[in-house]
Design an enzyme around this catalytic site. Structure first.
Site, PDB file in Angstrom:
ATOM      1  N   HIS A  17       0.870  -1.189   0.000  1.00  0.00           N
ATOM      2  CA  HIS A  17       0.000   0.000   0.000  1.00  0.00           C
ATOM      3  C   HIS A  17       0.897   1.227   0.000  1.00  0.00           C
ATOM      4  CE1 HIS A  17      -3.926   1.973   1.708  1.00  0.00           C
ATOM      5  NE2 HIS A  17      -3.165   2.883   1.121  1.00  0.00           N
ATOM      6  N   HIS A  19       1.340   4.900  -2.383  1.00  0.00           N
ATOM      7  CA  HIS A  19       1.020   5.799  -3.497  1.00  0.00           C
ATOM      8  C   HIS A  19       2.321   6.453  -3.926  1.00  0.00           C
ATOM      9  CE1 HIS A  19      -3.334   5.525  -2.590  1.00  0.00           C
ATOM     10  NE2 HIS A  19      -2.901   5.385  -1.352  1.00  0.00           N
ATOM     11  N   HIS A 197      -9.565   1.137  -1.433  1.00  0.00           N
ATOM     12  CA  HIS A 197      -9.568   1.730  -0.097  1.00  0.00           C
ATOM     13  C   HIS A 197     -10.987   1.617   0.449  1.00  0.00           C
ATOM     14  CE1 HIS A 197      -5.781   3.288  -1.453  1.00  0.00           C
ATOM     15  NE2 HIS A 197      -5.622   4.125  -0.446  1.00  0.00           N
ATOM     16  N   GLU A 200     -11.387   3.203   5.866  1.00  0.00           N
ATOM     17  CA  GLU A 200     -10.379   4.088   6.479  1.00  0.00           C
ATOM     18  C   GLU A 200     -11.146   5.160   7.243  1.00  0.00           C
ATOM     19  OE1 GLU A 200      -6.664   7.051   5.217  1.00  0.00           O
ATOM     20  OE2 GLU A 200      -8.131   6.473   3.707  1.00  0.00           O
ATOM     21  N   ASP A 278       1.796   3.926   2.930  1.00  0.00           N
ATOM     22  CA  ASP A 278       0.762   4.771   2.330  1.00  0.00           C
ATOM     23  C   ASP A 278       1.361   5.936   1.528  1.00  0.00           C
ATOM     24  OD1 ASP A 278      -1.767   5.632   1.636  1.00  0.00           O
ATOM     25  OD2 ASP A 278      -2.450   6.033   3.668  1.00  0.00           O
ATOM     26  N   ASP A 279       1.612   7.070   2.198  1.00  0.00           N
ATOM     27  CA  ASP A 279       2.219   8.259   1.573  1.00  0.00           C
ATOM     28  C   ASP A 279       3.361   8.712   2.481  1.00  0.00           C
ATOM     29  OD1 ASP A 279       0.151   9.101  -0.682  1.00  0.00           O
ATOM     30  OD2 ASP A 279      -1.010   8.532   1.071  1.00  0.00           O
TER      31      ASP A 279
END
Length: 337
Positions: A17, A19, A197, A200, A278-279
């Protein structure tokens, strides 16, 4: 914690996961802005870092899309991806399944071929350069329409042999998975893997929709599934992987304190959880940092860490044959620790 931290560092891991646009570090933001003559509201590194502080998903998305504006050429996307791969190689990540957001670029007038060409060039060199294999997942932005997703799908068709799956990201609330049922059907018929997603910030109902309407293979996040016992049982019995992102959850106030993070509970319930970043440029840490801080906050054990590392490979889209050497390495390292 030092023994646990040594174990985390030693283990091979997969990241499921991530981005790629969310790995844009403040230094890169300024470098690419300068390279492409993009006028930003920030002039110094400190100003960029201050902008990377936010309190909810929408605030984050605002700066995230602003950051994207500096990504304009094939070289930008190549350099962004290569920098991410170099960083995670140092964390002993051996396989990545990365998301990219073509609509975030095409709606700025960047042709579809530009980001995917740059990203794939870096990924194709990753095995030799860093010992990292990959899968590429094209995400649709859920705040846009399904019609818009279909336009992107048409642009992606010449590239489908190089795209392994589709995903669904951006602001969850008010954009249920069922909004994208037809595009998921098209991708399924084309033989792609399906992730989304769900749960969340959106309710457990969104996780049900992702499973029933989109027929996903894997749930990205999924935290709020824990509010529904029947849903927990269903995910567990189906062996569906959750790609959990602890430091992201903390940054976006999905949890108020990392000590409250549900990761340990997920494992105790028999759910197939994994740890991801994630980011990472925005959320304060790559894979090992997510493992380390969460282990300390919720008291993950040696066995929990081993389970999470194994889940990252068995939950990946690698074949059993491709997973085997990684799982053997985990057993070998676990025995040594």
């Amino acid at each position: 914690m030092s023994n646990i931290n040594a174990l985390i560092e030693a283990l091979p891991k997969a990241e499921l996961h991530l981005h790629i646009e969310g790995s844009l570090e403040p230094e890169q933001l300024l470098e690419f802005a300068d390279r492409n003559k993009v006028d930003l509201p920030f002039k110094t590194l400190e100003e960029v870092r201050a902008a990377y502080e936010f309190s909810n998903l929408q605030d984050f998305l605002d700066i995230y899309y602003q950051g994207m504006s500096v990504l304009q050429t094939e070289d930008d996307f190549h350099d962004l991806t290569d920098a991410y791969l170099k960083r995670v190689a140092a964390d002993n990540v051996r396989h990545v399944e990365i998301f990219f957001d073509p609509q975030g670029h095409t709606e700025r007038g960047i042709p579809f071929d530009v980001p995917i060409t740059g990203i794939l060039k870096a990924l194709d060199a990753a095995q030799e350069r860093y010992g990292i294999s990959y899968r590429l997942i094209m995400c649709f932005l859920r705040h846009l329409s399904e019609e818009d997703a279909f336009k992107t799908w048409e642009e992606a068709k010449p590239w489908l042999a190089r795209i392994h799956g589709i995903g669904l990201d951006s602001s969850e609330n008010g954009h249920p998975p069922s909004k994208f049922t037809r595009i998921y059907e098209a991708a399924r018929e084309a033989g792609l893997k399906l992730v989304a997603h769900a749960g969340e910030e959106g309710p457990p109902a969104y996780v049900y929709e992702a499973l029933d309407e989109l027929k996903i293979d894997r749930i990205d996040h999924g935290n709020r599934s824990l509010e529904d016992d029947a849903l927990i049982a269903r995910i567990r019995d189906a062996g569906i992987t959750l790609t959990v992102c602890p430091l992201s959850n903390l940054s976006l106030c999905v949890v108020d304190d990392l000590k409250d993070h549900p990761l340990k509970k997920m494992l105790a319930l028999g759910l197939k959880a994994t740890v991801n970043s994630d980011d990472p440029a925005y959320f304060g840490g790559y894979v090992n940092q997510n493992y380390r801080e969460t282990a300390e906050a919720v008291g993950l054990t040696h066995d929990d860490i081993i389970t999470l590392a194994k889940n990252s490979f068995t939950g990946s889209f690698l074949s059993a044959e491709e997973q085997a050497p990684h799982l053997e390495a985990i057993d070998r390292i676990a025995a040594a620790h």
